[in-house]
Design an enzyme around this catalytic site. Structure first.
Site, PDB file in Angstrom:
ATOM      1  N   ILE A 185      65.070  52.377 -83.212  1.00  0.00           N
ATOM      2  CA  ILE A 185      64.854  51.148 -82.445  1.00  0.00           C
ATOM      3  C   ILE A 185      65.189  51.545 -81.011  1.00  0.00           C
ATOM      4  CG2 ILE A 185      67.175  50.294 -83.138  1.00  0.00           C
ATOM      5  CD1 ILE A 185      66.088  47.437 -82.599  1.00  0.00           C
ATOM      6  N   SER A 186      64.270  51.301 -80.102  1.00  0.00           N
ATOM      7  CA  SER A 186      64.456  51.744 -78.712  1.00  0.00           C
ATOM      8  C   SER A 186      65.641  51.021 -78.081  1.00  0.00           C
ATOM      9  CB  SER A 186      63.193  51.445 -77.905  1.00  0.00           C
ATOM     10  OG  SER A 186      62.063  52.018 -78.522  1.00  0.00           O
ATOM     11  N   CYS A 187      66.155  51.577 -76.976  1.00  0.00           N
ATOM     12  CA  CYS A 187      67.270  50.913 -76.293  1.00  0.00           C
ATOM     13  C   CYS A 187      66.768  49.614 -75.658  1.00  0.00           C
ATOM     14  CB  CYS A 187      67.907  51.833 -75.266  1.00  0.00           C
ATOM     15  SG  CYS A 187      66.748  52.522 -74.106  1.00  0.00           S
TER      16      CYS A 187
END
Ligand code: SAH
Length: 196
Positions: free
Chosen positions: A39-41
């Site tokens: 999950i991207s930042c």
């Protein structure tokens, strides 16, 4: 982003880091089930969606559904008059993302298991397209599934060195691109994966 509970998209072991990594790393991507999936930042989402100018009523295609968090943020913006389609290539990641969408009640997001570099023609054309993995170039099928005046954004380059590129389809055969800065994303799988 205030409305959507990000922790719901993160495996239990990492939930403490949903909003802050540590004192030294305030925002970090976190591992999710599947191979090479994250999950991207948090800041990655406005970084993509603001230049895309996603708005109410848009049809949005996400390549690389991952946890489903990005698809849900987009759904909150496009509303019930719009449409979100999210494609994921890894089956384990796909099941994780789907489960999150179902549990949180986002039943009108269309999810597809497959190689997103071929888009999803059935629901095309799309006003906006976001690719959340680094690719060697913008995939041809995605260019043809984009509306005239539509926009697409993707990290382009190699796994070590990539630039975020915004593309606008001015006319059917006229494209304009703009470099937005350096980023670091996991590699796209399939025919448009980076060369190294
Ligand atoms: N947008 C996601 C994060 C994506 S990480 C989120 O909000 O959680 C990148 C994802 O792209 C990974 O899950 C990876 O499996 C997926 N992916 C890689 N290559 C792909 C392809 N060709 N088609 C669709 N998904 C792909």
């Amino acid at each position: 982003m205030f409305k959507v509970p990000r922790e719901e998209f993160i495996p239990r072991d990492y939930r403490d880091y949903a909003y802050y990594g540590s004192t030294y790393l305030e925002e970090i991507p976190l591992p999710i089930p599947g191979q090479n999936a994250t999950i991207s930042c948090p800041h990655a989402y406005p970084l993509f969606y603001e230049p895309l100018e996603i708005k109410e009523g848009d049809k949005f295609l996400e390549v690389g559904m991952g946890s489903g968090y990005g698809a849900v943020l987009a759904r909150e913006v496009v509303g019930s008059k719009g449409r979100v389609v999210a494609v994921e290539i890894d089956e384990v990641t796909y099941q994780f993302g789907r489960g999150n969408l179902e549990r949180l009640g986002y039943s009108d997001i269309v999810t597809v298991l497959g190689d997103g570099s071929y888009g999803y023609e059935k629901k095309s054309p799309y006003d906006k397209i976001g690719i959340t993995a680094v690719c060697r170039d913008f995939p041809n099928d995605l260019l043809s599934q984009l509306t005239v005046e539509g926009k697409m954004i993707a990290p382009i380059g190699s796994s070590q060195s990539q630039r975020l590129v915004l593309l606008k389809k001015i006319r059917r055969n006229e494209l304009k691109t703009e470099y937005l800065g350096s980023v670091l994303f996991v590699p796209l799988k399939g025919d448009y994966s980076p060369a190294y």
